[in-house]
Design a protein around this motif. Structure first.
Motif, PDB file in Angstrom:
ATOM      1  N   THR A  69     -18.395  20.172  40.361  1.00  0.00           N
ATOM      2  CA  THR A  69     -18.580  20.964  41.575  1.00  0.00           C
ATOM      3  C   THR A  69     -17.577  20.504  42.625  1.00  0.00           C
ATOM      4  N   ASP A  70     -17.056  21.468  43.360  1.00  0.00           N
ATOM      5  CA  ASP A  70     -16.033  21.159  44.349  1.00  0.00           C
ATOM      6  C   ASP A  70     -15.851  22.413  45.199  1.00  0.00           C
ATOM      7  N   PRO A  71     -15.791  22.262  46.507  1.00  0.00           N
ATOM      8  CA  PRO A  71     -15.635  23.464  47.335  1.00  0.00           C
ATOM      9  C   PRO A  71     -14.411  24.287  46.913  1.00  0.00           C
ATOM     10  N   ALA A  72     -13.378  23.617  46.415  1.00  0.00           N
ATOM     11  CA  ALA A  72     -12.147  24.327  46.042  1.00  0.00           C
ATOM     12  C   ALA A  72     -12.324  25.190  44.792  1.00  0.00           C
ATOM     13  N   LEU A  73     -13.471  25.048  44.111  1.00  0.00           N
ATOM     14  CA  LEU A  73     -13.693  25.857  42.903  1.00  0.00           C
ATOM     15  C   LEU A  73     -14.194  27.263  43.228  1.00  0.00           C
ATOM     16  N   ALA A  74     -14.643  27.478  44.445  1.00  0.00           N
ATOM     17  CA  ALA A  74     -15.203  28.787  44.802  1.00  0.00           C
ATOM     18  C   ALA A  74     -14.163  29.872  44.538  1.00  0.00           C
ATOM     19  N   GLY A  75     -14.600  30.927  43.874  1.00  0.00           N
ATOM     20  CA  GLY A  75     -13.697  32.045  43.596  1.00  0.00           C
ATOM     21  C   GLY A  75     -12.898  31.884  42.307  1.00  0.00           C
ATOM     22  N   SER A  76     -13.282  30.927  41.471  1.00  0.00           N
ATOM     23  CA  SER A  76     -12.556  30.723  40.212  1.00  0.00           C
ATOM     24  C   SER A  76     -12.740  31.907  39.271  1.00  0.00           C
ATOM     25  N   ASP A  77     -11.685  32.257  38.541  1.00  0.00           N
ATOM     26  CA  ASP A  77     -11.806  33.323  37.543  1.00  0.00           C
ATOM     27  C   ASP A  77     -12.000  32.714  36.152  1.00  0.00           C
ATOM     28  N   ALA A  78     -11.984  33.580  35.133  1.00  0.00           N
ATOM     29  CA  ALA A  78     -12.272  33.114  33.768  1.00  0.00           C
ATOM     30  C   ALA A  78     -11.254  32.050  33.332  1.00  0.00           C
ATOM     31  N   TRP A  79      -9.996  32.271  33.666  1.00  0.00           N
ATOM     32  CA  TRP A  79      -8.954  31.319  33.271  1.00  0.00           C
ATOM     33  C   TRP A  79      -9.265  29.943  33.863  1.00  0.00           C
ATOM     34  N   ALA A  80      -9.553  29.911  35.162  1.00  0.00           N
ATOM     35  CA  ALA A  80      -9.802  28.634  35.842  1.00  0.00           C
ATOM     36  C   ALA A  80     -11.060  27.963  35.288  1.00  0.00           C
ATOM     37  N   THR A  81     -12.089  28.760  35.036  1.00  0.00           N
ATOM     38  CA  THR A  81     -13.334  28.193  34.502  1.00  0.00           C
ATOM     39  C   THR A  81     -13.072  27.526  33.154  1.00  0.00           C
ATOM     40  N   SER A  82     -12.368  28.220  32.282  1.00  0.00           N
ATOM     41  CA  SER A  82     -12.058  27.649  30.962  1.00  0.00           C
ATOM     42  C   SER A  82     -11.232  26.377  31.121  1.00  0.00           C
ATOM     43  N   TYR A  83     -10.269  26.424  32.039  1.00  0.00           N
ATOM     44  CA  TYR A  83      -9.376  25.282  32.231  1.00  0.00           C
ATOM     45  C   TYR A  83     -10.164  24.065  32.727  1.00  0.00           C
ATOM     46  N   VAL A  84     -11.003  24.276  33.732  1.00  0.00           N
ATOM     47  CA  VAL A  84     -11.775  23.168  34.307  1.00  0.00           C
ATOM     48  C   VAL A  84     -12.741  22.596  33.263  1.00  0.00           C
ATOM     49  N   LEU A  85     -13.439  23.482  32.545  1.00  0.00           N
ATOM     50  CA  LEU A  85     -14.370  22.988  31.524  1.00  0.00           C
ATOM     51  C   LEU A  85     -13.602  22.193  30.460  1.00  0.00           C
ATOM     52  N   ALA A  86     -12.427  22.674  30.086  1.00  0.00           N
ATOM     53  CA  ALA A  86     -11.640  21.973  29.063  1.00  0.00           C
ATOM     54  C   ALA A  86     -11.218  20.588  29.570  1.00  0.00           C
ATOM     55  N   GLN A  87     -10.807  20.512  30.842  1.00  0.00           N
ATOM     56  CA  GLN A  87     -10.400  19.209  31.393  1.00  0.00           C
ATOM     57  C   GLN A  87     -11.593  18.244  31.429  1.00  0.00           C
ATOM     58  N   ALA A  88     -12.771  18.776  31.754  1.00  0.00           N
ATOM     59  CA  ALA A  88     -13.967  17.927  31.762  1.00  0.00           C
ATOM     60  C   ALA A  88     -14.281  17.476  30.333  1.00  0.00           C
ATOM     61  N   LEU A  89     -14.165  18.402  29.391  1.00  0.00           N
ATOM     62  CA  LEU A  89     -14.488  18.079  27.990  1.00  0.00           C
ATOM     63  C   LEU A  89     -13.573  16.981  27.444  1.00  0.00           C
ATOM     64  N   LYS A  90     -12.329  16.949  27.932  1.00  0.00           N
ATOM     65  CA  LYS A  90     -11.407  15.905  27.475  1.00  0.00           C
ATOM     66  C   LYS A  90     -11.917  14.515  27.831  1.00  0.00           C
ATOM     67  N   ARG A  91     -12.809  14.442  28.801  1.00  0.00           N
ATOM     68  CA  ARG A  91     -13.369  13.152  29.213  1.00  0.00           C
ATOM     69  C   ARG A  91     -14.725  12.894  28.559  1.00  0.00           C
ATOM     70  N   MET A  92     -15.112  13.761  27.652  1.00  0.00           N
ATOM     71  CA  MET A  92     -16.438  13.632  27.031  1.00  0.00           C
ATOM     72  C   MET A  92     -16.274  13.462  25.528  1.00  0.00           C
ATOM     73  N   SER A  93     -17.384  13.094  24.884  1.00  0.00           N
ATOM     74  CA  SER A  93     -17.335  12.919  23.434  1.00  0.00           C
ATOM     75  C   SER A  93     -18.057  14.093  22.776  1.00  0.00           C
ATOM     76  N   TYR A  94     -17.361  14.806  21.909  1.00  0.00           N
ATOM     77  CA  TYR A  94     -17.993  15.964  21.274  1.00  0.00           C
ATOM     78  C   TYR A  94     -17.508  16.165  19.845  1.00  0.00           C
ATOM     79  N   ASP A  95     -18.392  16.653  19.007  1.00  0.00           N
ATOM     80  CA  ASP A  95     -18.015  17.192  17.700  1.00  0.00           C
ATOM     81  C   ASP A  95     -18.179  18.705  17.708  1.00  0.00           C
ATOM     82  N   VAL A  96     -19.188  19.140  18.478  1.00  0.00           N
ATOM     83  CA  VAL A  96     -19.447  20.572  18.600  1.00  0.00           C
ATOM     84  C   VAL A  96     -19.600  20.904  20.083  1.00  0.00           C
ATOM     85  N   ILE A  97     -18.916  21.961  20.525  1.00  0.00           N
ATOM     86  CA  ILE A  97     -19.097  22.478  21.882  1.00  0.00           C
ATOM     87  C   ILE A  97     -19.796  23.823  21.738  1.00  0.00           C
ATOM     88  N   LEU A  98     -20.975  23.942  22.338  1.00  0.00           N
ATOM     89  CA  LEU A  98     -21.737  25.188  22.225  1.00  0.00           C
ATOM     90  C   LEU A  98     -21.682  25.971  23.529  1.00  0.00           C
TER      91      LEU A  98
END
Ligand SMILES: Cc1cc2nc3c(=O)[nH]c(=O)nc-3n(C[C@H](O)[C@H](O)[C@H](O)COP(=O)(O)OP(=O)(O)OC[C@H]3O[C@@H](n4cnc5c(N)ncnc54)[C@H](O)[C@@H]3O)c2cc1C
Ligand SMILES: Nc1ncnc2c1ncn2[C@@H]1O[C@H](COP(=O)(O)O)[C@@H](O)[C@H]1O
Lengths: 328, 259
Positions: free
Chosen positions: B85-114
């Protein structure tokens, strides 16, 4: 990336034929390209693409880019994304139109992420306004109609609903360009089996008439009534979530917020109360007819013809009446 | 085997929606719910955990209020939550949402992303494929059934004619449709435990994302305006004996030139 004024269609195939929505989009692309001073083109990928190109040219494609590689049929999304992004980088179209199907949405998603392109989904209208593309889509269950545009001069992606545009024949000479895609290496999603379920074959999105059943049917065997009426019309069978959750009919038939959005000429709701989550999936039907025994059912507040009565009696009589009038 | 489930908070369908002066949804004025499709994704994640062990983490990008959505998923049984969450995220489109989630996922441990198959507010169905692309992963989308064995995932993918069987090596992004399972209700014990579960809050700075890439500044699309469609008018209401009713429906259709 500054673009040309060409408008493309990502033409999804069904065997050697373009899907119906690809022809609808082709007609819109031709109109938009004319308005912008560009030309319309189609991209058709997969075995059968060369044959499908003819129909696309008939509907206004000046060029059809084709590749017939088997992998388009056996690998999900990535080879298509490779082919399409390579071509976009080379030719810089103003926009690419996609149909709102599962596969097309997947490909649009990968390419837009890869090339940094804006996407507007669920379009029901596209217009050229001072050389900008203005796209209308229903938001929040259709309670608002939002007009949006793109903020940069990159290729714009628009995903459009079925039946938003009419398919029109406007033949152009057939011109095919063969693609030689460069495929990226990496892990792939492979299709290892294709299973046909006759009971799941419902093209609700394409049907002219839909007969839907809800909890008011009362019992699973009563879906026969709905099916019989649908057969009389050669219509598709829809359902409310209550009917699906009760296990009376499979999920692909569900209409509504967590099911399909449909836009037939006629939607006949039998024993459906008309909850908002159902309404948002069928409210853009041309004609809505509701049969319900409760005169206060919410569906009567937006049906063109509301019939208060017992569906167990009316539906079979109506099926008989329709068969009689169709002379069958 | 670790699972990350992407969940979004969306406005309730039944609520009246308004756009604010910036033509963004006035999220404060509506009741919010967890995106209905994401409940199926959480349920599937919990089932994978029951079968294969590991942790289930929920990932959400949204406003501070989205913590409620995460708590609901934690109450269903997920182990921990991450809210970007960040005030600068307001108004994000699909591209930005995917990008931010992907950057967060890079810091997490996963075998499956649902993921759910789509959201009920923006409903683009672009995020699962976008996340997969940013992470260089295969995508198994529109899944009605998921099986994991020997380091690969196999799904039944809904098609027009039935379903396709599709498989990919782990790690993988999977999006699920409604038919896949019946999400469990949080138990009272689950709700109590959820209050104590770990919920991390990450900002754009934590993810090393510059503000200009996302939110209104980075958006590749913009809203120009909106209208409310005229509500469908109430039509004719008839109450006749059943044969007369059937005839009237047929007449109505004949008049509309459908018969
Ligand atoms: C997040 C969420 C998502 C949802 N998504 C969807 C969705 O995608 N699609 C969907 O449909 N719903 C959806 N719902 C459910 C929705 O809210 C309603 O519960 C559902 O649509 C009701 O189905 P129904 O009209 O068949 O049943 P009911 O509301 O029970 O209505 C049955 C109707 O049949 C009538 N009836 C009974 N007997 C007879 C008879 N003999 N003759 C004539 N009429 C009779 C009754 O008067 C009644 O009006 C969703 C709900 C939620 C919370
Ligand atoms: N802001 C978000 N935070 C977390 N997950 C999201 C978000 N937006 C979309 N998703 C995930 O992506 C799926 C598809 O969403 P969409 O592409 O917006 O239709 C959802 O069901 C979620 O699983």
């Amino acid at each position: 990336m500054s673009t040309t004024n060409d408008i493309w269609v990502y033409a999804e195939l069904s065997g050697k034929e373009p899907k119906k929505i690809a022809l609808e989009l082709m007609s819109k692309a031709r109109e938009l390209a004319e308005a912008m001073g560009g030309s319309a083109a189609a991209v058709a990928l997969g075995p059968g693409a060369r044959t499908a190109a003819e129909k696309l040219a008939q509907h206004g494609a000046s060029v059809v880019y084709v590749a017939e590689d088997e992998r388009f049929g056996s690998v999900l999304a990535t080879p298509h994304a490779d082919a399409l992004s390579g071509l976009i980088k080379e030719k810089s179209p103003r926009a690419v139109l996609f149909g709102a199907t599962n596969s097309s949405k997947d490909i649009a998603a990968r390419v837009s992420a890869r090339l940094g392109l804006g996407v507007i989904a669920d379009a029901i209208s596209i217009q050229v306004n001072r050389n900008e593309l203005h796209v209308v889509n229903p938001a929040f269950g259709g309670s608002l109609l939002v007009t949006s545009t793109f903020t940069d001069s990159n290729t714009a992606f628009i995903i459009a609903r079925a039946k938003a545009f009419a398919a029109e024949e406007r033949p152009k000479p057939l011109k095919i360009e063969e693609l030689k895609p460069v495929y990226t290496e990496g892990p792939q999603a492979r299709i290892t089996g294709v299973v046909a379920q006759p009971e799941a074959r419902v093209s609700l999105e394409e049907a002219n008439v839909i007969v839907s059943g809800g909890r008011g049917l009362g019992a699973p065997e009563n879906f026969k009534l709905v099916e019989e009426l649908a057969a009389a019309f050669e219509a598709a069978v829809g359902a409310s979530r209550a009917a699906v959750d009760a296990g009376w009919i499979s999920y692909p038939h569900q209409v509504g917020q967590t099911g399909k959005t449909v836009k037939p000429k006629v939607y006949i709701a039998c024993g459906i109360s008309g909850a908002i989550q159902h309404k948002v999936g069928m409210q853009t039907s041309d004609i809505i007819i509701a049969i319900n025994k409760d005169p206060d059912a919410p569906i009567f507040s937006f049906a063109d013809l509301g019939v208060v009565g017992d569906l167990h009696e009316i539906v079979p009589l109506l099926a008989k009446e329709i068969r009689k009038r169709k002379g069958a | 085997m670790n699972v990350v489930v992407c969940v979004k908070q969306v406005p309730d369908t039944t609520a009246e929606k308004r756009l604010d002066a910036n033509l963004r949804l006035d999220r404060a004025s509506v009741d919010n719910i967890i995106n209905p499709f994401d409940e199926y994704a959480i349920e599937e994640g919990l089932r994978l955990q029951e079968a294969h062990g590991g942790e289930v983490t929920l990932l959400c990008m949204g406003t501070e209020s989205a913590q409620e959505t995460l708590r609901k998923g934690l109450a269903m049984g997920a182990d921990r939550g991450v809210l970007v969450t960040d005030p600068a995220l307001a108004g994000s489109d699909a591209w930005a949402t995917s990008y931010v989630l992907a950057q967060a996922l890079k810091r997490m441990s996963y075998d499956v992303i649902l993921c759910g198959m789509q959201t009920t507010d923006s409903g683009t169905a672009q995020v699962p494929g976008g996340v997969a692309e940013f992470l260089g992963l295969p995508q198994l989308t529109w899944a009605n059934k998921v099986e994991i064995s020997d380091g690969k995932a196999t799904i039944q993918r809904q098609s027009d004619a039935g379903y396709d069987v599709v498989e990919a090596p782990l790690p993988v992004v999977i999006s699920v449709i409604k038919g896949i399972n019946e999400p469990r209700y949080p138990s009272l014990k689950g709700i109590m435990q959820a209050r104590r579960k770990e919920l991390q809050i990450w900002s754009l700075g934590d993810l090393g994302i510059s503000q200009g890439m996302v939110g209104v500044l980075g958006a590749k699309t913009k809203v120009l305006g909106y209208s409310r469609p005229a509500p469908r008018a109430k039509g004719q209401l008839i109450q006749e004996n059943s044969q007369a009713a059937a005839t009237m429906i047929a007449d109505f259709l004949a008049q509309a030139k459908v018969l």
